[in-house]
Design a protein around this motif. Sequence first.
Motif, short mmCIF file in Angstrom:
data_model
loop_
_atom_site.label_atom_id
_atom_site.label_comp_id
_atom_site.label_asym_id
_atom_site.label_seq_id
_atom_site.Cartn_x
_atom_site.Cartn_y
_atom_site.Cartn_z
N VAL B 215 15.59 -3.34 1.38
CA VAL B 215 16.76 -3.92 0.69
C VAL B 215 16.68 -3.62 -0.82
O VAL B 215 17.66 -3.21 -1.44
N CYS B 217 15.01 -1.23 -2.45
CA CYS B 217 15.18 0.19 -2.79
C CYS B 217 16.67 0.57 -2.81
O CYS B 217 17.12 1.26 -3.73
N LEU B 218 17.40 0.10 -1.80
CA LEU B 218 18.84 0.43 -1.79
C LEU B 218 19.53 -0.24 -2.97
O LEU B 218 20.37 0.38 -3.65
N THR B 222 21.27 2.08 -5.80
CA THR B 222 22.74 2.00 -5.90
C THR B 222 23.17 1.46 -7.25
O THR B 222 24.05 2.03 -7.90
N ALA B 366 27.59 4.35 -0.35
CA ALA B 366 26.27 4.13 0.26
C ALA B 366 25.85 2.67 0.09
O ALA B 366 25.24 2.08 0.99
N GLY B 367 26.22 2.08 -1.03
CA GLY B 367 25.81 0.72 -1.35
C GLY B 367 26.45 -0.34 -0.48
O GLY B 367 25.87 -1.42 -0.31
N ALA B 370 26.00 1.36 4.14
CA ALA B 370 24.69 1.30 4.81
C ALA B 370 24.33 -0.14 5.20
O ALA B 370 23.95 -0.38 6.36
N PRO B 371 24.46 -1.11 4.29
CA PRO B 371 24.15 -2.49 4.71
C PRO B 371 25.07 -3.00 5.83
O PRO B 371 24.62 -3.70 6.73
N ILE B 431 24.78 -6.12 -0.84
CA ILE B 431 23.48 -5.59 -0.39
C ILE B 431 22.52 -6.75 -0.08
O ILE B 431 21.87 -6.77 0.97
N CYS B 434 23.78 -8.72 3.11
CA CYS B 434 23.55 -7.97 4.36
C CYS B 434 22.06 -7.85 4.65
O CYS B 434 21.65 -7.89 5.81
N GLY B 435 21.27 -7.68 3.61
CA GLY B 435 19.82 -7.56 3.80
C GLY B 435 19.26 -8.82 4.43
O GLY B 435 18.49 -8.76 5.40
N ALA B 437 21.01 -11.08 6.09
CA ALA B 437 21.60 -11.25 7.42
C ALA B 437 20.93 -10.35 8.44
O ALA B 437 20.73 -10.74 9.59
N ALA B 438 20.55 -9.16 8.03
CA ALA B 438 19.97 -8.21 8.98
C ALA B 438 18.51 -8.51 9.30
O ALA B 438 18.05 -8.26 10.41
#
Lengths: 149, 457
Positions: B215, B217-218, B222, B366-367, B370-371, B431, B434-435, B437-438
């Motif tokens: 999470v 790094c993204l 971004t 991407a930001g 991807a999430p 981000i 979602c991080g 949540a995932a």
Amino acid sequence: MGTKKTTPGGVVAAVWWSGTIISTAVLVSLPLRVAEVNHSLRTPFDNTDSGHAAQWSFLSEASHHVPAGASFTVVADDRDLEMSLYMMAVGLLPEAVALPSSYYGRSAPIGERAGFVLKFEGSASDHPPQYHAIEVNGGWVWQRLATEP
Amino acid sequence: MTGAVFLVAVLGPSVILGLPVAVHPELRHLSVAARASIAWAIGCFFLTVALTLISAIGLPWTPWLIVLVCCAALTLSGRLIRRSRAVTPASEVLAPCRFSIASLCFTVIAGGGLYAFVFGFAASADLSYFWGVKATHFALERGIDFELLRQPHMIHLHPNYPPLWPVLLGWGAMTARSMPWLAISPLTWLCLTATAAIVFSLLEARLGRRAATLVTCLWYATLTTLMVTSFSGGNADAFLLLFLSVALVVIVTEVREEPSNLHWLAAVALAGAVFTKSEGFVAAALIAAGTLIRDVAWRRQAIIRQTAFLIAPAAVTAALWVLVRIAHDIRLTDPIRETVFQLSFDHIDLILKVCARILVKGAVAAGWMAPLIAVVIAGRGRLRQAIPAFVTALGILGFAFIYYLHAVGDPLQLIVWTFPRLIQPAISAWILGCGVAAFSVAGEPNPEIIATRKTGR
């Protein structure tokens, strides 16, 4: 209670990594897109194509000819450019008094009172007769000649 | 040399002033980098509030006064450290960072960002139009130059904008005796890196190292790229992002069964956001609203009291700046900005098209994509836990849309110039949400981190 996941799944991790790689690739490729990278900076804008570097250089050099406490204005052929120069000049000549010639596109008569006129670009023949002209990099500094009482 | 003195003046007193917060026992599980970053961020807030108050009562900024306050902060920090050592055992030390693909990636992002900010690829025109200009005059006046801000031909300085950034830069320039313009943009990189350190450490404590790495790094890649491509170098945007991201990550990493004992940190961070940019108030309100909605969904107790506690410092800070402006006859509104509630619906198509075009390009795409894909693949994640982040992200987009409806004439240039900046906190929130949540694990901290602590790996 939610689903227990002790470690990120491979596919999910791959998706996050792909996003990171795309963003990083964009970041590291930015200098490659600039025709010629300048590593000895003279202005904060040397590696942008915004045009601010030329304005900054001009004002920076012109500032040496405007004493502290003196009033000045900035003129340019274009009103947007003139506004940009004025805003920048307030910061680059903080000890002098900035008077706009125009403000957000509207003529500002207060600029006519200025003791110094910073003319961006232009030629030697531009300057009015009641001013003494000094050429600087990127333009001119016109100093109003003392008028007889 | 001027640049070095400037950086020491900007960093030194603020880190010391924030030290009592950073050594708080509740933060002992965080990394040293994260705690140092928290000290700097919160210290900047304290320092600029103090300098604003000093100016407001008509006194000049005096380095000796700040040195005295710093001494008091150091003494307090020493006492807190001794007390926390006596009361609580030393926290378990997490495994040190070793070389890995993640650390390589982090280094590449940090290096790429530093290069871009140091060599001026990201320099913002606004730095030379008003942020740095105000700071230069504040340094000369040894305080906020209210006289300058009142002048009719200085409205381009946005006199009503919150003062944290120009006051901080002005303090540094006053100490360095001139404004080192080239040293300002790298501060944006420092803000981003400090935020990444805090985000990683807070996420690690809840999600485990691997998920926190993914999470963070993204997030770092971004947001760094977005800051560079939107020419935000030297602006207040990075500080806004720092405060909002810290507040959000604290809030979204708490779980229903275990209320966070770091709400105070989120509350102070929201106050910092409000003191940094006008958008900070909107974002703080959205974060508070999102937290309220989530807590109602969780059927928590004393929700109103908790929400009031979260937003109270931000409200007090906003009120303080309003009072200072009233006392010094500074405009409360911005005459350059569009008139509120004078909406034009003629350009809805254009607004949607241009915003969509920006959202599907490069790092921005991407930001958020991807999430989103990760959450969809991960399945039943803890979406409720991340409600504050989603409310913030979508709320900021809604705010941007309504703002553009206010544009007089063709809003194209306004959107192209401002949208990539406005969405920075939204992308950050997305981000982080979602991080969480995932990768979240219900109830307990991630078993991975417990195993890491036990084995010391």
